[in-house]
Design an enzyme around this catalytic site. Structure first.
Site, PDB file in Angstrom:
ATOM      1  CG  HIS A 151       3.830  -8.862   2.218  1.00  0.00           C
ATOM      2  ND1 HIS A 151       4.812  -8.727   1.248  1.00  0.00           N
ATOM      3  CD2 HIS A 151       2.957  -7.867   2.000  1.00  0.00           C
ATOM      4  CE1 HIS A 151       4.527  -7.680   0.487  1.00  0.00           C
ATOM      5  NE2 HIS A 151       3.411  -7.137   0.920  1.00  0.00           N
ATOM      6  CE  LYS A 201       2.608  -0.798  -1.999  1.00  0.00           C
ATOM      7  NZ  LYS A 201       1.270  -0.613  -2.603  1.00  0.00           N
ATOM      8  CE  LYS A 214       2.537  -2.778   1.493  1.00  0.00           C
ATOM      9  NZ  LYS A 214       1.302  -1.992   1.385  1.00  0.00           N
ATOM     10  CG  ASP A 251       1.286   1.440   1.115  1.00  0.00           C
ATOM     11  OD1 ASP A 251       0.769   2.369   1.773  1.00  0.00           O
ATOM     12  OD2 ASP A 251       0.629   0.491   0.640  1.00  0.00           O
ATOM     13  CD  GLU A 307      -0.061   2.477  -1.784  1.00  0.00           C
ATOM     14  OE1 GLU A 307       0.981   2.149  -2.401  1.00  0.00           O
ATOM     15  OE2 GLU A 307      -1.040   1.737  -1.706  1.00  0.00           O
ATOM     16  CG  ASP A 309      -4.272   1.700  -1.162  1.00  0.00           C
ATOM     17  OD1 ASP A 309      -5.290   1.411  -1.817  1.00  0.00           O
ATOM     18  OD2 ASP A 309      -3.517   0.826  -0.672  1.00  0.00           O
ATOM     19  CE  LYS A 320      -4.469  -1.407  -3.484  1.00  0.00           C
ATOM     20  NZ  LYS A 320      -3.923  -1.578  -2.143  1.00  0.00           N
ATOM     21  CD  GLU A 367       0.218  -2.184  -5.504  1.00  0.00           C
ATOM     22  OE1 GLU A 367       1.147  -1.488  -5.060  1.00  0.00           O
ATOM     23  OE2 GLU A 367      -0.841  -2.370  -4.883  1.00  0.00           O
TER      24      GLU A 367
HETATM   25  C1  MUC Z   1      -1.574  -1.958  -0.043  1.00  0.00           C
HETATM   26  O1  MUC Z   1      -1.907  -1.269   0.912  1.00  0.00           O
HETATM   27  O2  MUC Z   1      -1.177  -1.360  -1.037  1.00  0.00           O
HETATM   28  C2  MUC Z   1      -0.422  -4.026  -2.006  1.00  0.00           C
HETATM   29  C3  MUC Z   1       0.859  -4.332  -2.193  1.00  0.00           C
HETATM   30  C4  MUC Z   1       1.403  -4.676  -0.967  1.00  0.00           C
HETATM   31  O3  MUC Z   1       2.535  -5.006  -0.726  1.00  0.00           O
HETATM   32  O4  MUC Z   1       0.444  -4.557  -0.007  1.00  0.00           O
HETATM   33  C5  MUC Z   1      -0.787  -4.323  -0.646  1.00  0.00           C
HETATM   34  C6  MUC Z   1      -1.749  -3.451   0.046  1.00  0.00           C
HETATM   35 MG    MG Z   2      -1.493   0.609  -0.068  1.00  0.00          MG
END
Ligand code: MUC
Ligand code: MG
Length: 376
Positions: A24, A169, A171, A200, A226, A252, A276, A330
């Site tokens: 990840h 989502k 990254k 994000d 995000e 976030d 969170k 999520e």
């Molecule tokens: C984040 O920054 O959102 C939440 C889902 C994901 O894939 O990473 C986290 C952290």
């Molecule tokens: Mg985030």
């Protein structure tokens, strides 16, 4: 039935490392295992409550690491709760704040365990202790974060076919903006007609880069972006939103406390906020941040830090009582782990994750799994 003696009798902490099904990759870190501190709080009536503090790649996503969380709980936070009434959540929070500054993930895990123990003692779900559930299922997205678009498209196809997720989502920020735009163009072509895509950036871009790239993301149909800027640049997020052609922005890492939320509202810096437990210091704190957002007309998004079913269940109980959860949640965390920590993991079907039944959190720690994943 357990007696009403709700005094905190014992607090135990265990660091666990649970491998993930794949790597990840975020802008600032990459993980192949998720590390948590599992907190077990036993009351004088014999009931045991559980909580979880999640991290992501050591102290990189935020300043807390599992090693630091365990030391802070054992040395400073647990002594502040021993002997105290577990159902005085606000008083417990005050005592934790007096014992240690910030350390929000550590405090959240402890407070979660108090809620679980009190809920079990009284025969009530945690959501009922927080005012009652408005909803018991939550639309849940999946995160694409291998960085390899072929793998990501195949993974998304699998989730769509299994009716598990239809919002993804992605990254970004681990590579150059141009490389990410090429990757997002491919993902958008393959998936955008059947799925909602959000991204994000985990603070990766500066304001100039964001001003140039965000309209292109909007052009690819990206529904929400995000934390494009560093957490400190709330004013910059406000300036971006004031410009036309931008996609909606999700706050976030710039919102931990209710005061942070107020600053984001005053700067008109976000369309929505990711809630969170690790940021807001617990369920009571999460609901306070949500209230400030609601007062400012900022949408609510049910955020995660890849929790197991323990931490995810705690979030669902806190989200259950929100009037509007405009952006869903999520909490796919339990699905990205090779194993869970509870006897019956959360249920995922029909593109939603479902609030577990039963008193407290509604999930039960599996002692064999805890032992198996515990760091020796
Ligand atoms: C984040 O920054 O959102 C939440 C889902 C994901 O894939 O990473 C986290 C952290
Ligand atoms: Mg985030």
């Amino acid at each position: 039935a357990p007696t009403r003696d709700l005094a905190v009798a014992e607090i135990r902490t265990t660091i666990v490392d649970v491998p993930t099904v794949r790597k990840h990759k975020l802008s600032q870190t990459s993980v192949t295992a998720q590390s948590y501190v599992i907190v077990q709080v036993r009351l004088a009536n014999g009931v045991e409550g559980i909580g979880e503090a999640a991290t992501l790649g050591g102290p990189r996503w935020s300043e807390e690491s599992v090693e630091g969380i365990k030391a802070t709980i054992d040395t400073y936070l647990a002594p502040a709760l021993l002997g105290q009434a577990a159902d005085r959540f606000v008083t417990a929070g005050e005592r934790l704040d007096a014992a240690a500054k910030r350390n929000n993930a550590a405090k959240a895990a402890l407070e979660t365990a108090l809620f679980d123990a009190v809920g079990q003692s009284l025969g009530l779900p945690v959501a009922a202790l927080l005012g009652g559930a408005v909803r018991t299922s939550f639309p849940v997205l999946w995160t694409l974060a291998s960085g390899d678009p072929d793998q990501e498209i195949a993974e998304a196809e699998g989730k769509l076919a299994a009716r598990l997720h239809r919002t993804f989502k992605i990254k970004i920020g681990a590579q150059s903006p141009e490389a990410d735009l090429a990757r997002l163009t491919r993902l958008s072509k393959a998936l955008a007609d059947r799925a909602t895509l959000i991204v994000d950036a985990n603070q990766a871009w500066d304001e100039t880069t964001a001003r140039r790239c965000l309209p292109r993301l909007a052009g690819l149909g990206i529904a929400l972006v995000e934390q494009p800027l560093p957490a400190w640049n709330v004013a910059g997020m406000g300036r971006l939103r004031a410009q036309g052609g931008m996609p909606p922005l999700l706050a976030d890492e710039c919102v931990f406390t209710p005061h942070d939320m107020l600053a984001v509202a005053e700067a008109a810096a976000a369309d929505a906020v990711s809630l969170k437990l690790v940021k807001h210091g617990g369920l009571v704190g999460l609901r306070k941040v949500a209230a400030v957002a609601e007062a400012a007309g900022i949408g609510l998004y049910g955020g995660c830090l890849l929790e197991s079913s323990v931490g995810a269940a705690a979030h669902l109980h806190a989200f259950a009582g929100l009037r509007e959860l405009a952006w869903g949640c999520e909490h796919f965390g339990p699905q990205i782990l090779t194993g869970d920590l509870v006897t019956e993991p959360l249920r995922f079907h029909d593109f939603a994750v479902h609030l577990p039944d039963g008193p407290g959190l509604g999930v039960t720690l599996d002692p064999d799994k805890l032992r198996h994943y515990a760091r020796s």
